[in-house]
Design a protein around this motif. Structure first.
Motif, PDB file in Angstrom:
ATOM      1  N   GLY A  40       0.888 -15.914 -48.110  1.00  0.00           N
ATOM      2  CA  GLY A  40       1.764 -16.911 -47.517  1.00  0.00           C
ATOM      3  C   GLY A  40       2.016 -17.996 -48.538  1.00  0.00           C
ATOM      4  N   LEU A  41       0.943 -18.728 -48.859  1.00  0.00           N
ATOM      5  CA  LEU A  41       1.114 -19.840 -49.786  1.00  0.00           C
ATOM      6  C   LEU A  41       0.869 -19.409 -51.237  1.00  0.00           C
ATOM      7  CD1 LEU A  41       1.263 -22.887 -48.336  1.00  0.00           C
ATOM      8  CD2 LEU A  41      -0.507 -23.291 -49.988  1.00  0.00           C
ATOM      9  N   SER A  42       0.701 -18.122 -51.466  1.00  0.00           N
ATOM     10  CA  SER A  42       0.357 -17.678 -52.819  1.00  0.00           C
ATOM     11  C   SER A  42       1.344 -16.653 -53.336  1.00  0.00           C
ATOM     12  CB  SER A  42      -1.031 -17.059 -52.831  1.00  0.00           C
ATOM     13  OG  SER A  42      -1.924 -17.856 -52.155  1.00  0.00           O
ATOM     14  N   GLN A  43       2.641 -16.985 -53.258  1.00  0.00           N
ATOM     15  CA  GLN A  43       3.648 -16.055 -53.757  1.00  0.00           C
ATOM     16  C   GLN A  43       3.338 -15.684 -55.197  1.00  0.00           C
ATOM     17  OE1 GLN A  43       7.370 -15.390 -53.106  1.00  0.00           O
ATOM     18  NE2 GLN A  43       6.923 -15.271 -50.950  1.00  0.00           N
ATOM     19  N   ARG A  44       3.017 -16.692 -55.982  1.00  0.00           N
ATOM     20  CA  ARG A  44       2.681 -16.466 -57.379  1.00  0.00           C
ATOM     21  C   ARG A  44       1.507 -17.365 -57.733  1.00  0.00           C
ATOM     22  NH1 ARG A  44       5.491 -12.843 -56.964  1.00  0.00           N
ATOM     23  NH2 ARG A  44       7.205 -12.100 -58.241  1.00  0.00           N
ATOM     24  N   SER A  45       0.661 -16.875 -58.571  1.00  0.00           N
ATOM     25  CA  SER A  45      -0.366 -17.649 -59.275  1.00  0.00           C
ATOM     26  C   SER A  45      -1.549 -18.167 -58.451  1.00  0.00           C
ATOM     27  CB  SER A  45       0.248 -18.789 -60.106  1.00  0.00           C
ATOM     28  OG  SER A  45       0.857 -19.750 -59.283  1.00  0.00           O
ATOM     29  N   GLY A  46      -1.534 -18.070 -57.127  1.00  0.00           N
ATOM     30  CA  GLY A  46      -2.720 -18.460 -56.358  1.00  0.00           C
ATOM     31  C   GLY A  46      -3.632 -17.255 -56.154  1.00  0.00           C
ATOM     32  N   ALA A  47      -4.870 -17.517 -55.744  1.00  0.00           N
ATOM     33  CA  ALA A  47      -5.808 -16.425 -55.468  1.00  0.00           C
ATOM     34  C   ALA A  47      -5.417 -15.733 -54.160  1.00  0.00           C
ATOM     35  CB  ALA A  47      -7.226 -16.966 -55.364  1.00  0.00           C
TER      36      ALA A  47
ATOM     37  N   THR B  40       4.808 -19.297 -41.646  1.00  0.00           N
ATOM     38  CA  THR B  40       3.612 -18.471 -41.818  1.00  0.00           C
ATOM     39  C   THR B  40       2.566 -18.869 -40.788  1.00  0.00           C
ATOM     40  OG1 THR B  40       4.096 -18.533 -44.167  1.00  0.00           O
ATOM     41  CG2 THR B  40       1.919 -17.700 -43.539  1.00  0.00           C
ATOM     42  N   GLU B  44       6.984 -12.522 -39.715  1.00  0.00           N
ATOM     43  CA  GLU B  44       7.295 -11.087 -39.662  1.00  0.00           C
ATOM     44  C   GLU B  44       7.667 -10.605 -38.259  1.00  0.00           C
ATOM     45  OE1 GLU B  44       4.792 -12.543 -41.211  1.00  0.00           O
ATOM     46  OE2 GLU B  44       4.101 -11.423 -42.949  1.00  0.00           O
ATOM     47  N   SER B 123      -1.912 -21.952 -44.574  1.00  0.00           N
ATOM     48  CA  SER B 123      -0.535 -22.246 -44.980  1.00  0.00           C
ATOM     49  C   SER B 123       0.087 -23.240 -43.999  1.00  0.00           C
ATOM     50  CB  SER B 123       0.245 -20.928 -45.004  1.00  0.00           C
ATOM     51  OG  SER B 123       1.418 -21.053 -45.742  1.00  0.00           O
ATOM     52  N   PRO B 357      -2.909 -22.150 -55.051  1.00  0.00           N
ATOM     53  CA  PRO B 357      -1.522 -21.698 -55.163  1.00  0.00           C
ATOM     54  C   PRO B 357      -0.739 -22.725 -55.965  1.00  0.00           C
ATOM     55  CG  PRO B 357      -2.008 -22.430 -52.930  1.00  0.00           C
ATOM     56  CD  PRO B 357      -3.303 -22.427 -53.681  1.00  0.00           C
ATOM     57  N   GLY B 358       0.249 -22.266 -56.685  1.00  0.00           N
ATOM     58  CA  GLY B 358       1.031 -23.202 -57.497  1.00  0.00           C
ATOM     59  C   GLY B 358       2.480 -22.767 -57.545  1.00  0.00           C
ATOM     60  N   LEU B 359       3.310 -23.623 -58.117  1.00  0.00           N
ATOM     61  CA  LEU B 359       4.703 -23.252 -58.283  1.00  0.00           C
ATOM     62  C   LEU B 359       4.774 -22.105 -59.293  1.00  0.00           C
ATOM     63  CD1 LEU B 359       6.090 -26.897 -58.519  1.00  0.00           C
ATOM     64  CD2 LEU B 359       6.305 -25.364 -56.569  1.00  0.00           C
ATOM     65  N   CYS B 360       5.642 -21.143 -59.037  1.00  0.00           N
ATOM     66  CA  CYS B 360       5.749 -19.950 -59.879  1.00  0.00           C
ATOM     67  C   CYS B 360       6.289 -20.299 -61.273  1.00  0.00           C
ATOM     68  CB  CYS B 360       6.717 -18.956 -59.257  1.00  0.00           C
ATOM     69  SG  CYS B 360       6.340 -18.507 -57.575  1.00  0.00           S
ATOM     70  N   LEU B 524       3.914 -28.193 -53.177  1.00  0.00           N
ATOM     71  CA  LEU B 524       2.934 -27.929 -54.233  1.00  0.00           C
ATOM     72  C   LEU B 524       3.114 -28.869 -55.428  1.00  0.00           C
ATOM     73  CD1 LEU B 524       2.954 -24.026 -54.051  1.00  0.00           C
ATOM     74  CD2 LEU B 524       1.216 -25.567 -53.173  1.00  0.00           C
ATOM     75  N   ALA B 596      11.955 -20.054 -49.154  1.00  0.00           N
ATOM     76  CA  ALA B 596      11.201 -19.334 -50.183  1.00  0.00           C
ATOM     77  C   ALA B 596       9.762 -19.057 -49.776  1.00  0.00           C
ATOM     78  CB  ALA B 596      11.232 -20.125 -51.488  1.00  0.00           C
ATOM     79  N   MET B 597       9.085 -20.066 -49.242  1.00  0.00           N
ATOM     80  CA  MET B 597       7.652 -19.942 -49.054  1.00  0.00           C
ATOM     81  C   MET B 597       7.262 -18.854 -48.050  1.00  0.00           C
ATOM     82  SD  MET B 597       4.954 -22.919 -48.474  1.00  0.00           S
ATOM     83  CE  MET B 597       4.115 -23.036 -50.029  1.00  0.00           C
ATOM     84  N   THR B 598       8.096 -18.650 -47.051  1.00  0.00           N
ATOM     85  CA  THR B 598       7.747 -17.668 -46.023  1.00  0.00           C
ATOM     86  C   THR B 598       8.218 -16.268 -46.398  1.00  0.00           C
ATOM     87  OG1 THR B 598       9.753 -18.372 -44.908  1.00  0.00           O
ATOM     88  CG2 THR B 598       7.684 -19.268 -44.085  1.00  0.00           C
ATOM     89  N   GLY B 599       8.854 -16.128 -47.559  1.00  0.00           N
ATOM     90  CA  GLY B 599       9.236 -14.781 -48.003  1.00  0.00           C
ATOM     91  C   GLY B 599      10.729 -14.519 -47.995  1.00  0.00           C
ATOM     92  N   LEU B 667      12.497 -15.717 -57.921  1.00  0.00           N
ATOM     93  CA  LEU B 667      12.063 -14.417 -57.424  1.00  0.00           C
ATOM     94  C   LEU B 667      13.228 -13.632 -56.831  1.00  0.00           C
ATOM     95  CD1 LEU B 667       8.684 -15.374 -55.729  1.00  0.00           C
ATOM     96  CD2 LEU B 667       9.138 -14.734 -58.081  1.00  0.00           C
ATOM     97  N   GLU B 670      17.152 -11.647 -61.342  1.00  0.00           N
ATOM     98  CA  GLU B 670      16.590 -10.924 -62.482  1.00  0.00           C
ATOM     99  C   GLU B 670      15.959 -11.910 -63.459  1.00  0.00           C
ATOM    100  OE1 GLU B 670      16.687  -7.456 -63.718  1.00  0.00           O
ATOM    101  OE2 GLU B 670      16.636  -7.278 -61.524  1.00  0.00           O
ATOM    102  N   TRP B 711       9.301 -16.109 -66.714  1.00  0.00           N
ATOM    103  CA  TRP B 711      10.496 -15.678 -65.988  1.00  0.00           C
ATOM    104  C   TRP B 711      11.770 -16.014 -66.771  1.00  0.00           C
ATOM    105  CZ3 TRP B 711       9.133 -12.540 -62.177  1.00  0.00           C
ATOM    106  CH2 TRP B 711      10.153 -11.986 -61.399  1.00  0.00           C
TER     107      TRP B 711
END
Lengths: 213, 729
Positions: A40-47, B40, B44, B123, B357-360, B524, B596-599, B667, B670, B711
């Motif tokens: 959920g909160l870990s799209q990228r880079s989190g555990a 979250t 789904e 979350s 968790p962090g920004l991508c 974040l 973004a965060m929820t997918g 995400l 490309e 990226w």
């Protein structure tokens, strides 16, 4: 008895997809499966971590401490973070890859004496817990498959070699083909084969495996 | 492959997570309408329904927020068809106004409100217990502890809803919603209902005279519901003739069963929990000597038992808390305290680098925050690294005066104490005191970047400005007798380039701006090293909190950052309010075209609907203008210089304004050409310590970019003070 697999890694490595593929393959092979997934909160880079339990007596989603048969880790540092879930002398199936968290790097900049954790440090600490440690260079194998993002499928290949893993290879292949993006099916199947083959060089020297055909 | 949840094979098993199971239950019940706002761990549910909606003639939508979604579902139900609305626990707060009075009007077609609680706040911003919303609203509630229950309860909830003519809540928790298990399928009902609205039904019109009557009706319905809970198949006694009986609900009940020898206890599983099944619990109590209650979060079962003056062992005796989520290990420790199971081993704590968790990599939010942090930049010195070598002074005097003479430098190395040094240059104060102090009006401050300029014709070297500067950053030129001060060398200070220790950097100031935040990936931005966001309360709160701070009289400029979807959800009334009440607040909409965060669900700005059809693209600029904001600017956060320039201008703008920072979520697109580090890198660490890209780490010799993580946004190239990063493309 159920087979408990604890899967961990870093957000973005495809743990949830890996879990879906294993789960569906179990369902196809008629095995009961239950999972507890944290995302959920870990799209990228989190555990990110997943509890996966296969067997008729598996009915609650979380593995208690010390009851995982296999600790599958897609990133080496994360193996240590969840080691308490592994049985004493359980199997560690771990990626060679280390992704240093930005916090660790910041510390390196500010504290002159601090150093990055190394694979050797990690393995040394793991040895206090178990001797059954298989390190896989999944990134290299994924690259060989033609898609660097198939590390998760490489590990699925390794798992499939284990005698204790009660899932048909055919069911796994079907599940992979159904779950991954269409244009990456071939690469994923190749990654699966490479993973399976690599297991016979390392993992299978530690624990019982199925015969290669 | 046809989706698993559409499978028309009753009694077969499929693997579903709790959310998909709710979706399956709703489809089995023959729903016509499904609505939701992503959150979250509930997202789904609607995603699963939307995927197969066409096959079953279902209309599914992402509504703009939860109360809208609830009203859509309620409207559908008022015409006699079945509807489901799904949301996370805090979404129910947004929907509460509608839900509370829906209990009075009741419904016609079955209506289910599926709510996912998030114990431990994996979350979320709080961990409220929705069972208490039922107490508050009088809406019946079923509490699912597994995907199978989630499916069965949802299906049956529609029957219950129609029997009582009330919306029914189905509650899940994160572990149920995001855990997969085998689910046994049931028949998919085909209801041939035509939507028809009873225009004369006074129960839909909640004016006081009708509402008083309907409140009484609700009491009658609750009495009916009471009978249902006592005989519900979801409330089950397993009488093993033992002394100790365990009562539980939700997933905690199953943890208890997984760690105890089930045959040594008697069990009561509660699933249909509101209204409380008083008689059933009393019956169970009469069969055992001692009762243990296992329930996550608030003590709902306990409080009901207290009201009945029943004795039990609860959280206090078990040492279980009202906060956080249960795990098998917590339950084991609790039972071992009572001597009912053996103790667990102590766990050793390892010292590992945390990985929050962090920004991508490539996230436009990080790029924007960097630019915002850089507004009002100044040359900053890290005393931990500075060795007092004064090379910065030489670099400065050479750049400005073409001599190597530290006395003519605009930066000054000083000894803080016998062991540490630092270099001081102009701090670019807002409303600089040196400018105010000059009796000759020789000093001025640039409105653009804030540097102080000296008009040499007017300056008479009186030194008032030197007195006024609390940092000692202004000096007198030894020969000209005019004051000299740092001008940042047009944004690329020579001193920073030449500092051999990497102690100097161009840093932004957070001291003269307040940045309120909101709910989304961009929250974040509170984490180091970004450290931009200073608040996070609830959806849409940031804008109005900013307004409150302004009206209270804070001296700093207040910025409110909010994502595009959150803005559509709850930010619009706040923006209208600052336009109407004239708050000097700059609202920054971080527009990545997606939730973004929820997918990656679509937003009103994305041009797509939940069903994948095309939609009108609602433009943020038009919305902002329409809500009364005159000053609206659009920036590209990947262009750091331009973004910083616009933000500097806004710093001095008086009145409500909107900046739209527009870039799609990486995400969704490309990957661009990855970046690499050149030999020029001196490991200064700005790309990690200030910018904070997770794709970059620092090997001994220099920084290293992981090509698998990069990226290709290229922002690090602009951040690097030494031009040591380039594109491989």
């Amino acid at each position: 008895m159920s087979l408990n697999i604890f899967i961990c890694g870093v957000g973005g490595q495809g743990l949830v997809l890996l879990t879906t593929v294993i789960g569906n393959a179990c369902a196809k092979s008629g095995a009961n499966v239950i999972t507890g997934e944290m995302y959920g909160l870990s799209q990228r880079s989190g555990a990110v971590s997943v509890h996966l339990r296969i067997g008729e007596d598996a009915f609650s989603p979380l593995i208690p401490y010390g009851e995982a048969d296999i600790l599958l880790s897609l990133e080496a540092i994360e193996t240590l973070r969840y080691i308490e879930y592994l049985k004493k002398d359980g199997i560690v199936l771990m990626n060679k890859r280390i992704m240093h968290p930005p916090i660790e790097t910041s510390k390196i900049i500010t504290e002159k004496e601090s150093k990055y954790i190394t694979l050797e440090d990690i393995v040394a600490k793991l040895r206090g817990w178990t001797q059954n440690i298989a390190v896989v260079d999944a990134l290299k194998l994924a690259r060989e498959s033609g898609n660097v993002r198939t590390e998760n499928t490489v590990f699925l290949g390794c798992l499939s070699a284990l005698e204790a893993f009660p899932v048909d290879e055919k069911a796994i292949r079907e599940s992979i083909s159904e779950a991954v993006p269409k244009k990456t099916i071939e690469q994923n199947l190749k990654a699966f084969d490479l993973g399976k083959k690599s297991a016979h060089g390392s993992l299978c020297t530690l624990v019982p495996c199925r015969q290669l055909p | 492959m046809t989706s698993k949840i559409a499978l028309n094979k009753p009694r077969s098993f499929v693997l579903l997570n709790g959310d998909e199971a709710v979706a399956r239950g709703a489809i089995e019940a023959g729903i016509k309408i499904a609505s939701s706002y992503p959150g979250t761990p509930s997202t789904e549910i609607l995603e699963a329904i939307a995927e197969v909606a066409k096959d079953f003639g279902i209309y599914a939508e992402w509504s703009v927020n939860e109360i809208v979604a609830t009203e859509v579902a309620a409207g559908a139900s008022m015409t006699g068809v079945r509807s489901i609305v799904s949301m996370k626990h805090v979404g129910l707060n947004v929907a509460a106004d509608a839900a509370m009075t829906l209990a009075y009007t009741g419904v016609e077609g079955g209506m289910v409100i599926a709510v996912c609680d998030d114990p431990a706040m994996h979350s979320s911003q709080n961990e409220q217990d929705t069972r208490f919303f039922s107490v508050h609203s009088n809406l019946p509630l079923l509490d699912a502890g597994s995907p199978q229950e989630a499916s069965d309860m949802t299906r049956d909830a529609f029957e219950i809803s129609e029997k009582l003519q009330l919306p029914v809540i189905v509650r899940l928790t994160t572990r149920v919603a995001h855990g997969k298990a085998r689910v046994r399928l049931s028949e998919i009902q085909k209801l041939a209902r035509k939507a028809k609205f009873d225009k004369a039904g006074s129960r839909w019109v909640m004016v006081p005279s009708n509402a008083i009557r309907q409140h009484r009706t609700l009491q009658h319905k609750l009495a009916e519901a009471k009978k249902l809970v006592e005989n519900s198949k979801f409330n089950v006694i397993e009488d093993n003739g033992k002394k100790v009986g365990i009562v539980g609900s939700g997933v905690g009940y199953y943890y208890a069963r997984s760690i105890l020898d089930t045959k040594k206890f008697s069990w009561l599983k509660l699933g249909f929990v509101y209204p409380f099944p008083t008689d059933l619990v009393k019956t169970f109590a009469s069969k055992v000597k001692k009762i243990v209650v296992i329930e996550e979060l608030r003590p709902y079962i306990e409080e009901n038992m207290q009201r009945l003056h029943m004795e039990f062992l609860g959280k206090d005796q078990l040492g279980l808390e009202e906060l956080g989520e249960f795990t098998p290990d917590k339950i084991r420790a609790a039972f071992s305290r009572l001597g009912l199971c053996p103790e667990a081993e102590e766990q050793e704590v390892l010292d590992l680098p945390p990985r929050p968790p962090g920004l991508c990599p490539g996230c436009p939010h990080r790029a924007f925050y960097y630019a915002l942090n850089m507004v009002n930049q100044f040359v900053n010195c890290d005393p931990e690294k500075c060795v007092g070598c004064v090379i910065c002074e030489y670099a400065c005097s050479w750049e400005k005066e073409k001599v190597f003479n530290p006395v003519k430098s605009r930066i000054r190395a000083i000894r803080l104490d016998p062991l540490s040094n630092a270099a001081i240059a102009c701090k670019i104060c807002k409303d600089a005191p040196c400018v105010a102090a000059c009796p000759e009006k020789a000093l001025a401050q640039s409105t653009e970047i804030g540097v102080v300029t000296v008009d040499e014709d007017k300056c008479n070297g009186c030194g008032w400005c030197i007195e006024a500067c609390e940092y000692g950053a202004i000096t007198l030129h030894p020969t000209k007798q005019k004051v000299i001060v740092c001008d940042l060398c047009n944004g690329e200070p020579e001193c920073v380039q030449f500092c051999p220790e990497g102690a100097l950097s161009l840093s932004g100031k957070t001291t003269d701006k307040i940045v309120t935040g909101d709910i989304g990936c961009y929250t974040l931005g509170v984490l180091p090293p970004v450290n931009t966001v200073q608040t996070c309360l609830c959806m849409g709160a940031g804008i109005s909190q900013a307004a409150g701070m302004f009206h209270a009289g804070v001296k700093d400029k207040v910025f409110a950052v909010i994502g595009d979807s959150t803005f559509f959800h709850a930010g619009m009334p706040g923006l209208l309010n600052i336009a109407y009440n004239k708050a000097n607040v700059c609202v920054i909409i971080l527009d990545n075209h997606v939730v973004a965060m929820t997918g990656h669900q679509p937003t009103p700005g994305s041009g797509k609907t939940a069903l994948g059809t095309n939609a009108k693209i609602i433009g943020l600029r038009d919305v902002a203008k329409g809500l009364g904001i005159d000053k609206v600017e659009v920036v590209d956060p990947y262009d750091v210089k331009e973004t910083t320039k616009v933000m500097r201008e806004i710093l001095d703008y008086q009145g409500p304004s909107v900046i739209i920072s527009e870039r799609p979520c990486p995400l969704k697109i490309e990957k661009g050409p990855v970046r690499e580090v050149l030999e020029e890198c001196n490991s200064c660490g700005v790309c990690v310590k200030v910018f904070g890209c997770p794709a970059i780490s620092l090997t001994a010799a220099r920084a290293e970019i992981d090509p698998n993580l990069c990226w290709g946004c290229g922002v690090c190239e602009q951040v690097c003070p030494f031009d040591a990063i380039r594109s491989t493309g």
